[in-house]
Design a protein around this motif. Structure first.
Motif, PDB file in Angstrom:
ATOM      1  N   HIS A  30      12.842-140.315  74.640  1.00  0.00           N
ATOM      2  CA  HIS A  30      14.049-141.089  74.912  1.00  0.00           C
ATOM      3  C   HIS A  30      15.227-140.283  74.390  1.00  0.00           C
ATOM      4  N   ASN A  31      16.118-139.883  75.293  1.00  0.00           N
ATOM      5  CA  ASN A  31      17.270-139.087  74.882  1.00  0.00           C
ATOM      6  C   ASN A  31      18.094-139.831  73.841  1.00  0.00           C
ATOM      7  N   TYR A 135      13.298-145.253  69.300  1.00  0.00           N
ATOM      8  CA  TYR A 135      13.268-145.852  67.966  1.00  0.00           C
ATOM      9  C   TYR A 135      14.690-145.945  67.422  1.00  0.00           C
ATOM     10  N   GLY A 136      14.946-146.964  66.616  1.00  0.00           N
ATOM     11  CA  GLY A 136      16.288-147.174  66.086  1.00  0.00           C
ATOM     12  C   GLY A 136      16.485-146.504  64.735  1.00  0.00           C
ATOM     13  N   ALA A 169      13.667-140.801  70.604  1.00  0.00           N
ATOM     14  CA  ALA A 169      12.209-140.669  70.515  1.00  0.00           C
ATOM     15  C   ALA A 169      11.797-139.352  71.153  1.00  0.00           C
ATOM     16  N   ASP A 170      10.873-138.653  70.516  1.00  0.00           N
ATOM     17  CA  ASP A 170      10.308-137.454  71.124  1.00  0.00           C
ATOM     18  C   ASP A 170       8.795-137.475  70.970  1.00  0.00           C
ATOM     19  N   ILE A 171       8.146-136.452  71.492  1.00  0.00           N
ATOM     20  CA  ILE A 171       6.694-136.443  71.570  1.00  0.00           C
ATOM     21  C   ILE A 171       6.031-136.491  70.206  1.00  0.00           C
ATOM     22  N   ASP A 172       6.743-136.092  69.142  1.00  0.00           N
ATOM     23  CA  ASP A 172       6.163-136.140  67.800  1.00  0.00           C
ATOM     24  C   ASP A 172       5.771-137.560  67.402  1.00  0.00           C
ATOM     25  N   ARG A 173       6.426-138.544  68.026  1.00  0.00           N
ATOM     26  CA  ARG A 173       6.104-139.941  67.721  1.00  0.00           C
ATOM     27  C   ARG A 173       5.522-140.678  68.927  1.00  0.00           C
ATOM     28  N   THR A 174       6.010-140.370  70.120  1.00  0.00           N
ATOM     29  CA  THR A 174       5.555-141.132  71.289  1.00  0.00           C
ATOM     30  C   THR A 174       4.122-140.815  71.699  1.00  0.00           C
ATOM     31  N   TRP A 175       3.525-139.759  71.135  1.00  0.00           N
ATOM     32  CA  TRP A 175       2.131-139.466  71.472  1.00  0.00           C
ATOM     33  C   TRP A 175       1.219-140.631  71.102  1.00  0.00           C
TER      34      TRP A 175
END
Length: 232
Positions: A30-31, A135-136, A169-175
Motif C-alpha cells: 500500500h503506497n 497499516y496506520g 504497507a510493504d511486503i515485509d509485513r503483507t507476506w
C-alpha cells in the motif's frame, strides 16, 4: 491413502507458492499516504517591505535521518519570498555580519504504530486488508528553533510541534496474508507485532512530508524573526 495425503500436501504447498509469488509480483503493498497534510497548510503571506537574511545551524546535520528534516526547513526558507539570503551551514565567526538572524534548529522525531493494525492484519488478512488500506502510523516531529538577533543580542526560542498520520504497507509485513492457508495463526501473531512502527516507512514518509513540514516550520521561524527584528 499415503498417496492421497502426499497429493494434498503437494497441492497445498504449490498453492502457497503460487499465492506468495503473486504477492511478490503484484507488490502486495500500500503506497504511503499522509491523511492530515492539510493541518499544516500555510497560506502565502503578503511580501514584507523589508526582506531578511538568515543563517542556519543545527547539531542534527550529521544525523542521517534528522538532517533531512533540517534540509527541508532550509529549502523552504530559501523559497520564502521574505527571505533574501539563507546561509547554511552558518558560522558566527565567518558570516556573523552577513545575516540579520541566526537560527539554531533541533528536530526530535518520534514514530509509532496504532493499535488498529492488529485488526487490519487479523482478521483483515482474509480480504487482503493490509494491501488495501495499509497499516496506520503516527509521526510526531518536535522542532525547536533558537533565534538570535546579532546586532541587538535579542534571543527567542520557539517550539513547532507537528503530528502526521499516515498509512503504509510493504511486503515485509503483507507476506503474512498467506496465513489463511494455516487457519490464520501467522497473521494473528503478525497482528500483535505490527501494532508497532515499521522503520521501513521512514525514508518514504520524510520524502512525502518534506515540503509541507518545511514550509510550515519555516513560516514560524520567519514570523518570529520579523517580530524580534521589529520589521513589518
Amino acid at each position: 491413502m499415503f498417496k492421497n495425503v502426499k497429493r494434498r500436501v503437494l497441492r497445498g504447498v504449490g498453492l502457497i507458492v503460487v499465492i506468495t509469488a503473486s504477492c511478490l509480483s503484484s507488490g502486495c503493498s500500500h503506497n504511503l499516504t499522509v491523511s492530515n497534510l492539510g493541518d499544516y497548510h500555510v497560506i502565502p503571506s503578503v511580501v514584507a517591505r523589508q526582506s531578511i537574511k538568515i543563517g542556519v545551524t543545527s547539531n542534527d546535520m550529521s544525523d542521517p535521518e534528522k538532517s533531512k528534516y533540517i534540509a527541508a526547513i532550509v529549502e523552504s526558507l530559501q523559497r520564502n519570498s521574505n527571505v533574501e539570503r539563507v546561509i547554511y551551514p552558518f558560522s558566527q565567526a565567518n558570516h556573523g555580519d552577513m545575516v540579520d538572524a541566526a537560527i539554531d534548529i533541533t528536530v526530535n522525531p518520534r514514530y509509532d504504530g496504532v493499535g488498529t493494525n492488529f485488526f487490519v492484519n487479523w482478521p483483515g488478512f482474509v480480504i487482503f486488508a493490509p494491501a488495501i488500506w495499509g497499516y496506520g502510523y503516527v509521526a510526531e516531529l518536535d522542532t525547536s528553533a533558537t533565534i538570535t538577533i546579532g546586532k541587538s543580542s535579542k534571543l527567542q526560542q520557539i517550539k513547532v510541534p507537528t503530528k502526521y498520520e499516515f498509512r503504509h504497507a510493504d511486503i515485509d509485513r503483507t507476506w503474512t496474508e498467506v496465513g489463511w492457508f494455516e487457519m490464520g495463526i501467522i497473521p494473528l501473531i503478525g497482528g500483535v507485532v505490527f501494532t508497532s512502527y515499521d522503520t521501513d516507512a521512514t525514508s518514504e514518509f520524510i520524502r512525502m512530508v518534506s515540503s509541507n513540514y518545511g514550509t510550515y516550520v519555516s513560516s514560524k521561524i520567519v514570523k518570529s524573526s520579523y517580530d524580534l527584528l521589529g520589521y513589518k
